[in-house]
Design an enzyme around this catalytic site. Structure first.
Site, PDB file in Angstrom:
ATOM      1  CE  LYS A 180     -15.061  28.321  59.352  1.00  0.00           C
ATOM      2  NZ  LYS A 180     -15.581  28.209  57.980  1.00  0.00           N
ATOM      3  N   GLY A 232     -22.726  35.295  61.272  1.00  0.00           N
ATOM      4  CA  GLY A 232     -23.473  34.135  60.789  1.00  0.00           C
ATOM      5  C   GLY A 232     -24.829  34.078  61.452  1.00  0.00           C
ATOM      6  CB  CYS A 289     -27.460  40.472  58.518  1.00  0.00           C
ATOM      7  SG  CYS A 289     -26.173  41.684  58.219  1.00  0.00           S
ATOM      8  CD  GLU A 389     -31.871  36.581  59.067  1.00  0.00           C
ATOM      9  OE1 GLU A 389     -31.412  35.608  59.697  1.00  0.00           O
ATOM     10  OE2 GLU A 389     -31.221  37.600  58.818  1.00  0.00           O
TER      11      GLU A 389
HETATM   12  P1  NAD Z   1     -23.664  29.810  59.516  1.00  0.00           P
HETATM   13  O1  NAD Z   1     -23.973  30.503  60.779  1.00  0.00           O
HETATM   14  O2  NAD Z   1     -24.105  28.400  59.341  1.00  0.00           O
HETATM   15  O3  NAD Z   1     -22.117  29.818  59.159  1.00  0.00           O
HETATM   16  C1  NAD Z   1     -21.329  30.943  59.292  1.00  0.00           C
HETATM   17  C2  NAD Z   1     -19.902  30.491  59.514  1.00  0.00           C
HETATM   18  O4  NAD Z   1     -19.812  29.707  60.693  1.00  0.00           O
HETATM   19  C3  NAD Z   1     -19.288  29.630  58.419  1.00  0.00           C
HETATM   20  O5  NAD Z   1     -17.945  30.014  58.239  1.00  0.00           O
HETATM   21  C4  NAD Z   1     -19.372  28.222  58.985  1.00  0.00           C
HETATM   22  O6  NAD Z   1     -18.419  27.339  58.438  1.00  0.00           O
HETATM   23  C5  NAD Z   1     -19.096  28.493  60.430  1.00  0.00           C
HETATM   24  N1  NAD Z   1     -19.580  27.484  61.367  1.00  0.00           N
HETATM   25  C6  NAD Z   1     -20.639  26.647  61.239  1.00  0.00           C
HETATM   26  N2  NAD Z   1     -20.781  25.882  62.349  1.00  0.00           N
HETATM   27  C7  NAD Z   1     -19.800  26.258  63.203  1.00  0.00           C
HETATM   28  C8  NAD Z   1     -19.441  25.876  64.523  1.00  0.00           C
HETATM   29  N3  NAD Z   1     -20.107  24.934  65.188  1.00  0.00           N
HETATM   30  N4  NAD Z   1     -18.396  26.475  65.119  1.00  0.00           N
HETATM   31  C9  NAD Z   1     -17.721  27.448  64.477  1.00  0.00           C
HETATM   32  N5  NAD Z   1     -18.005  27.863  63.219  1.00  0.00           N
HETATM   33  C10 NAD Z   1     -19.041  27.275  62.588  1.00  0.00           C
HETATM   34  O7  NAD Z   1     -24.185  30.673  58.365  1.00  0.00           O
HETATM   35  P2  NAD Z   1     -25.658  30.885  57.959  1.00  0.00           P
HETATM   36  O8  NAD Z   1     -26.612  30.656  59.080  1.00  0.00           O
HETATM   37  O9  NAD Z   1     -25.913  30.188  56.693  1.00  0.00           O
HETATM   38  O10 NAD Z   1     -25.533  32.457  57.679  1.00  0.00           O
HETATM   39  C11 NAD Z   1     -26.577  33.244  57.462  1.00  0.00           C
HETATM   40  C12 NAD Z   1     -26.837  34.072  58.692  1.00  0.00           C
HETATM   41  O11 NAD Z   1     -25.814  35.015  58.883  1.00  0.00           O
HETATM   42  C13 NAD Z   1     -28.110  34.817  58.592  1.00  0.00           C
HETATM   43  O12 NAD Z   1     -28.892  34.615  59.737  1.00  0.00           O
HETATM   44  C14 NAD Z   1     -27.671  36.255  58.497  1.00  0.00           C
HETATM   45  O13 NAD Z   1     -28.585  37.179  58.924  1.00  0.00           O
HETATM   46  C15 NAD Z   1     -26.409  36.247  59.241  1.00  0.00           C
HETATM   47  N6  NAD Z   1     -25.560  37.363  58.860  1.00  0.00           N
HETATM   48  C16 NAD Z   1     -25.336  38.345  59.781  1.00  0.00           C
HETATM   49  C17 NAD Z   1     -24.564  39.443  59.469  1.00  0.00           C
HETATM   50  C18 NAD Z   1     -24.307  40.534  60.467  1.00  0.00           C
HETATM   51  O14 NAD Z   1     -23.379  41.290  60.321  1.00  0.00           O
HETATM   52  N7  NAD Z   1     -25.081  40.680  61.509  1.00  0.00           N
HETATM   53  C19 NAD Z   1     -23.983  39.521  58.227  1.00  0.00           C
HETATM   54  C20 NAD Z   1     -24.230  38.515  57.313  1.00  0.00           C
HETATM   55  C21 NAD Z   1     -25.011  37.422  57.645  1.00  0.00           C
END
Ligand code: NAD
Length: 485
Positions: A180, A232, A289, A389
């Site tokens: 997803k 995420g 990230c 962040e």
């Molecule tokens: P997010 O956490 O809101 O969403 C990420 C994904 O989770 C999406 O596909 C979303 O649809 C899904 N999602 C949202 N709510 C959910 C739930 N309750 N249950 C299951 N899935 C759900 O994304 P964001 O906060 O906008 O992302 C940015 C963050 O991601 C930043 O903090 C960044 O640092 C982090 N990030 C980490 C890495 C890593 O590898 N460590 C890589 C890229 C981004």
């Protein structure tokens, strides 16, 4: 050459079925470069997720029984197809989230490299036989086994890289997957799904549910999903972990970071400045990230470093990602831009000195989500900018005097994804590598993620579990003990 702005029709891929509509409605995908709607995206809901998981469950016994060498072969084929379609995947990555063209191609190449790497692992997964036949056992051994259906949830900043880091090792280990992606980035991932089929991976082994939080939540909670792998933010990770707790489901969580780069007087300052400032501003407009957003500089070279950083960042203009010369593109949504500019506006009130940027970007397409590359000096490590962040093109400079002080500052956040060091003193590297609280330590310009043979992941609120190397493969395997009397 003008950039081809055509967006493809995208679908849900569930078993042998291609669904043009999902039970979660439709999402109007917005291009961050100009704020315009590009096209409707079907959103999967709980029903689609349930069907996808069932398909994954049905496909699992046969896929698990495939000869490992055959799994390796189709994954190698997938890597070849990714390579063949690099241009298209890079184009779709730009349309997905407005990343620059300079960035999009290398990210596809990274995914392809990860795919080829994990294809190589598929027929090299081994258990162990114990040497001591304790308790009258004649033979005792441990064998790694796949989990079954794995739920993979991606975020929006670099979905193709996450595919290489999550989907491919899960498949190499013999699992089936429901994938997803974020609702914000459907295009490149959906194209990859077509390549999965073309490579000869059987129907149901990978199922793609486009959708938002509702679909993600349904996937995490589905009783047939044996493990979750998520990239995420920490807030979403907490919700996912709470849902996993109900059924005691394991999860890998790759979350954000507030990574420090420690620069010592014996370092190659020009290299440190170019890499650090370039990475923070030009890598996905700061939406990475593991980027070094806190530059910790020894006081003897602080002024020199600050001057060079300001010169470099001031020369960076943000602009249209459809222009191939653009180095700093837009951030992903209007809300993200407003959140970042809010942090920029509050920083001086907490004692930070604005050194570059901080205003409205010039000469950018109207209605796009642009943030001017910005540098703050003498940032208080306890302030919002020192702790939270930003996920935008904003660099914080801090000064230290002693090595111990630098370590303390570096470790003074709840995150712990990556740490960076610039020094030519090997003894110092070894001392710091032990004391820095982070999943990885990268010295003199070395970068995480590009090295798929090493584990990548966090400590603290940067998450847990690892991607990359054999650690990343074994996240998708559980070990069974067998003892024969
Ligand atoms: P997010 O956490 O809101 O969403 C990420 C994904 O989770 C999406 O596909 C979303 O649809 C899904 N999602 C949202 N709510 C959910 C739930 N309750 N249950 C299951 N899935 C759900 O994304 P964001 O906060 O906008 O992302 C940015 C963050 O991601 C930043 O903090 C960044 O640092 C982090 N990030 C980490 C890495 C890593 O590898 N460590 C890589 C890229 C981004």
């Amino acid at each position: 050459m003008t950039f081809d702005r055509t967006v493809p029709d995208v679908y849900l891929h569930i078993g042998d079925e291609i669904r043009k509509r999902g039970s979660g409605g439709t999402y109007d995908h917005v291009f961050p470069g100009n704020g315009e709607i590009q096209g409707p995206v079907p959103m999967g809901g709980a029903d689609d997720v349930s069907d996808a998981v069932r398909c994954g469950q049905q496909a699992f016994p046969a896929w698990r029984a495939w000869k490992p060498a055959d799994r390796a072969r189709v994954l190698r084929r997938l890597a070849e197809l990714m390579e063949r379609d690099t241009d298209e995947l890079a184009r779709l990555s730009v349309l997905d989230n407005g990343m620059t063209q300079v960035m999009s191609r290398p990210l596809v190449e990274i995914m392809t490299a990860w795919t080829a790497y994990y294809a190589g692992w598929a027929d090299k997964i081994e258990g162990r036989v114990t040497s001591v036949p304790a308790h009258q056992r004649e033979l005792a051994y441990a064998i790694p086994e796949p989990y079954g259906v794995v739920g993979v949830i991606l975020t929006w900043n670099g979905p193709v890289v996450s595919v290489g880091m999550k989907l491919i090792p899960a498949l190499a280990a013999g699992n089936t997957v429901v994938l997803k992606p974020s609702e914000l980035t459907p295009y490149a991932t959906e194209h990859l799904m077509r390549l999965v089929r073309e490579a000869g991976i059987p129907e149901g082994v990978v199922n793609l549910v486009l959708g938002g939080p509702e679909a993600g939540d349904a996937l995490v909670r589905h009783p047939l999903v044996q493990k979750v792998s998520f990239t995420g933010g920490p807030a979403t990770a907490r919700r996912i972990l709470a849902a996993c707790a109900e059924s005691l489901k394991p999860a890998v969580l790759e979350l954000g970071g507030k990574s420090a780069n420690l620069i010592f007087p014996d370092a190659d300052v020009d290299s440190a400045v170019t890499t650090n400032a370039g990475t923070v501003c030009c890598t996905l407009a700061g939406q990475g990230c593991a980027i070094p957003t806190r530059m910790l500089v020894h006081r003897d070279i602080y002024d020199e470093v600050a001057e060079k950083v300001v010169a470099m960042v001031s020369a960076l203009r943000c602009g249209d990602p459809l222009d191939p010369a653009t180095l700093v593109g837009p951030v992903v949504t209007r809300a993200a831009r407003d959140r970042i500019t809010g942090m920029i506006e509050r920083a001086p009130g907490e004692g930070a000195t604005l050194l570059a940027g901080g205003g409205a970007p010039r000469d950018v397409p109207p209605n796009g989500f642009y943030v001017e590359p910005t540098v703050f000096g003498d940032v208080d490590p306890t302030s919002e900018l020192g702790q939270v962040e930003v996920f935008g093109p904003v660099l914080s400079l801090m000064r230290f005097t002693t090595e111990d002080e630098a370590i303390e500052m570096a470790n003074a956040t709840r995150y712990g994804l990556a740490s960076y060091i610039y020094t030519n003193d090997l003894g110092r590297v070894n001392r710091l590598a032990t004391q820095l609280q982070a999943g990885g330590v990268y010295v003199n310009g070395a970068q995480p993620v590009t090295g798929h043979e090493l584990p990548f992941g966090g400590v603290g609120i940067s998450g847990f579990g690892r991607e990359g190397g054999h650690e990343g493969l074994f996240e998708f395997l559980r070990t069974k003990a067998v003892a024969v009397a």
